[in-house]
Design an enzyme around this catalytic site. Structure first.
Site, PDB file in Angstrom:
ATOM      1  N   GLU A   1     -47.285 -30.164 -26.033  1.00  0.00           N
ATOM      2  CA  GLU A   1     -47.549 -29.701 -27.398  1.00  0.00           C
ATOM      3  C   GLU A   1     -48.888 -28.993 -27.507  1.00  0.00           C
ATOM      4  O   GLU A   1     -49.428 -28.849 -28.604  1.00  0.00           O
ATOM      5  CB  GLU A   1     -47.496 -30.880 -28.371  1.00  0.00           C
ATOM      6  CG  GLU A   1     -48.583 -31.920 -28.192  1.00  0.00           C
ATOM      7  CD  GLU A   1     -48.225 -33.014 -27.198  1.00  0.00           C
ATOM      8  OE1 GLU A   1     -48.807 -34.102 -27.307  1.00  0.00           O
ATOM      9  OE2 GLU A   1     -47.358 -32.777 -26.336  1.00  0.00           O
TER      10      GLU A   1
ATOM     11  N   HIS B   1     -35.782 -34.809 -30.700  1.00  0.00           N
ATOM     12  CA  HIS B   1     -36.385 -33.744 -29.907  1.00  0.00           C
ATOM     13  C   HIS B   1     -35.985 -32.357 -30.406  1.00  0.00           C
ATOM     14  O   HIS B   1     -36.719 -31.383 -30.185  1.00  0.00           O
ATOM     15  CB  HIS B   1     -36.007 -33.904 -28.439  1.00  0.00           C
ATOM     16  CG  HIS B   1     -36.659 -35.086 -27.784  1.00  0.00           C
ATOM     17  ND1 HIS B   1     -37.942 -35.046 -27.279  1.00  0.00           N
ATOM     18  CD2 HIS B   1     -36.220 -36.362 -27.576  1.00  0.00           C
ATOM     19  CE1 HIS B   1     -38.264 -36.228 -26.779  1.00  0.00           C
ATOM     20  NE2 HIS B   1     -37.233 -37.044 -26.944  1.00  0.00           N
TER      21      HIS B   1
ATOM     22  N   ASP C   1     -53.757 -28.769 -30.151  1.00  0.00           N
ATOM     23  CA  ASP C   1     -52.796 -29.836 -29.880  1.00  0.00           C
ATOM     24  C   ASP C   1     -52.207 -30.326 -31.203  1.00  0.00           C
ATOM     25  O   ASP C   1     -52.943 -30.607 -32.155  1.00  0.00           O
ATOM     26  CB  ASP C   1     -53.476 -30.995 -29.140  1.00  0.00           C
ATOM     27  CG  ASP C   1     -52.498 -32.080 -28.736  1.00  0.00           C
ATOM     28  OD1 ASP C   1     -51.911 -31.964 -27.649  1.00  0.00           O
ATOM     29  OD2 ASP C   1     -52.313 -33.035 -29.517  1.00  0.00           O
TER      30      ASP C   1
ATOM     31  N   ASN D   1     -41.282 -36.544 -32.538  1.00  0.00           N
ATOM     32  CA  ASN D   1     -40.109 -36.607 -31.666  1.00  0.00           C
ATOM     33  C   ASN D   1     -39.343 -37.904 -31.852  1.00  0.00           C
ATOM     34  O   ASN D   1     -38.105 -37.915 -31.929  1.00  0.00           O
ATOM     35  CB  ASN D   1     -40.533 -36.466 -30.202  1.00  0.00           C
ATOM     36  CG  ASN D   1     -40.585 -35.015 -29.749  1.00  0.00           C
ATOM     37  OD1 ASN D   1     -39.906 -34.150 -30.302  1.00  0.00           O
ATOM     38  ND2 ASN D   1     -41.391 -34.740 -28.737  1.00  0.00           N
TER      39      ASN D   1
ATOM     40  N   ASP E   1     -38.716 -29.510 -31.023  1.00  0.00           N
ATOM     41  CA  ASP E   1     -38.735 -28.137 -30.499  1.00  0.00           C
ATOM     42  C   ASP E   1     -38.973 -27.120 -31.614  1.00  0.00           C
ATOM     43  O   ASP E   1     -39.699 -26.138 -31.435  1.00  0.00           O
ATOM     44  CB  ASP E   1     -37.410 -27.833 -29.797  1.00  0.00           C
ATOM     45  CG  ASP E   1     -37.264 -28.571 -28.475  1.00  0.00           C
ATOM     46  OD1 ASP E   1     -38.276 -29.106 -27.987  1.00  0.00           O
ATOM     47  OD2 ASP E   1     -36.129 -28.623 -27.952  1.00  0.00           O
TER      48      ASP E   1
END
Length: 374
Positions: free
Chosen positions: A216, A186, A173, A181, A190
């Protein structure tokens, strides 16, 4: 370290499919021009007459540049390249004769058609294989999808049950991903997902697998690996990611760390149960400060008794030594009894010489019943 394009592994497979499709179309175009020359008795184009046209062709140059790069270093792709070269040389020899003579020997023409068929068949097989691989790859991160994960884990459970060799899974994680973010947007988030996925794939062993689990989180399968070896492998990957500074497309630097939760792939438990144990270990890693590797406590409780080879579980003591079945390493306590001895087995047989404290008696009796059934 520059954040790579999203789904770089998917893009690599798509580039291979496109290159194969272009090679097939170019072969078809050469055949059309060859037949026009042979039937009309006009001089063929110069590129049709050139021996060694494979090296000068687009596909030949493309494959030569990448021939040492996986997956193009595989025998199946080498076969396609050899068929392409042989076909073009044969076509050049026939093209030189066909427009000058009244007819071409049928044996030579049939041999050309055989090579055309072999090339087309091999190209179709490879194109379908890479297209299937594309459908199995997450379009954002380039990791494999959850559908593939379910299929692969079921196969790994069957293998572990049959061979008795250990295997581990881990949940990875990205730490503080929501903050990334919120801070950078965002789009950068990504790119971070793609970067971490690429780092996991590139830094793990060739036979390990990485899957996009959700959000994630990534799930990692480590076959033929005990918990302590899995810890060492993932600790190396964790350190590699932590020391890198990732740079987004617009030049912003992002520091990343990843937490890992590891557990043994127990063939007697369902896959959701095993994943839940890895998730609990991941929760422990997060609570302990993040950027660390934690092994599920129930795995660390496994202990090996040198007198009989019994596998014990105790809630009080940590990693053990000499457990060939689970791949554990560490000190073995020989003095005294563990406070909570949950279960003791030696190749499916109970170790009669060990006693359980009250908290472990019920599970010990259950273990005896399981051993007797086996």
């Amino acid at each position: 370290m520059v954040i790579p394009d999203a789904a770089s592994h998917r893009s690599r497979h798509e580039a291979i499919v496109n290159a194969i499709d272009r090679a097939v179309r170019q072969i078809d175009d050469r055949l059309v021009r060859f037949h026009r020359s042979a039937v009309s008795k006009v001089r063929p184009d110069e590129d049709l007459l050139h021996l060694g046209a494979h090296g000068a062709s687009e596909f030949g140059a493309w494959s030569e540049e990448r021939k040492q790069t996986p997956p193009l270093d595989q025998p199946a792709f080498e076969t396609l390249v050899a068929l392409h070269e042989s076909l073009l040389n044969h076509l050049a020899l026939l093209a030189e004769r066909a427009w000058k003579t009244e007819k071409v020997p049928v044996e030579e023409y049939d041999a050309l058609l055989d090579k055309v068929t072999a090339f087309h068949d091999q190209a179709i097989r490879l194109s379908k294989a890479f297209q299937a691989a594309i459908s199995d790859i997450d379009p954002l991160t380039g990791a494999q999808t959850r559908q593939v994960m379910q299929r692969d884990l079921k196969r790994e459970v069957v293998r572990a049950r049959r061979s008795g060799s250990p295997a581990c899974i881990a949940l990875a994680d990205i730490d503080h991903f929501k903050l990334i973010n919120d801070t950078h947007g965002h789009g950068v988030g990504d790119q971070v997902l793609a970067a971490v996925s690429t780092s996991l794939i590139d830094n793990l062993r060739p036979y390990d697998s990485v899957y996009r689990y959700g959000g994630e989180e990534f799930l990692i399968c480590l076959p033929d690996t005990g918990p302590e070896e899995a810890r060492r492998v993932l600790e190396r990957v964790r350190a590699r990611i932590a020391k890198e500074t990732f740079t987004s497309d617009d030049g912003r630097e992002v520091s990343l760390t990843v937490s890992f939760g590891v557990t043994l792939l127990n063939p007697r438990r369902s896959i959701p149960e095993v994943v839940e144990r890895a998730d609990k270990a991941l929760y422990v890693a997060k609570e302990a400060g993040r950027n660390r590797v934690e092994v599920c406590a129930s795995v660390l409780e496994l202990r090996c008794d040198h007198r009989c080879g019994a596998h014990e579980r105790t809630r009080r003591h940590g990693p053990t030594d000499g457990c060939h079945r689970f791949g554990l390493r560490g000190p073995v306590r020989h003095r005294g009894q563990p406070r909570v001895l949950v279960l003791s087995r030696c190749h499916g047989r109970l170790c009669r010489g060990l006693r359980a404290q009250p908290a472990g008696r019920q599970r010990l009796r259950r273990g005896r019943r399981e051993a007797e059934q086996r």
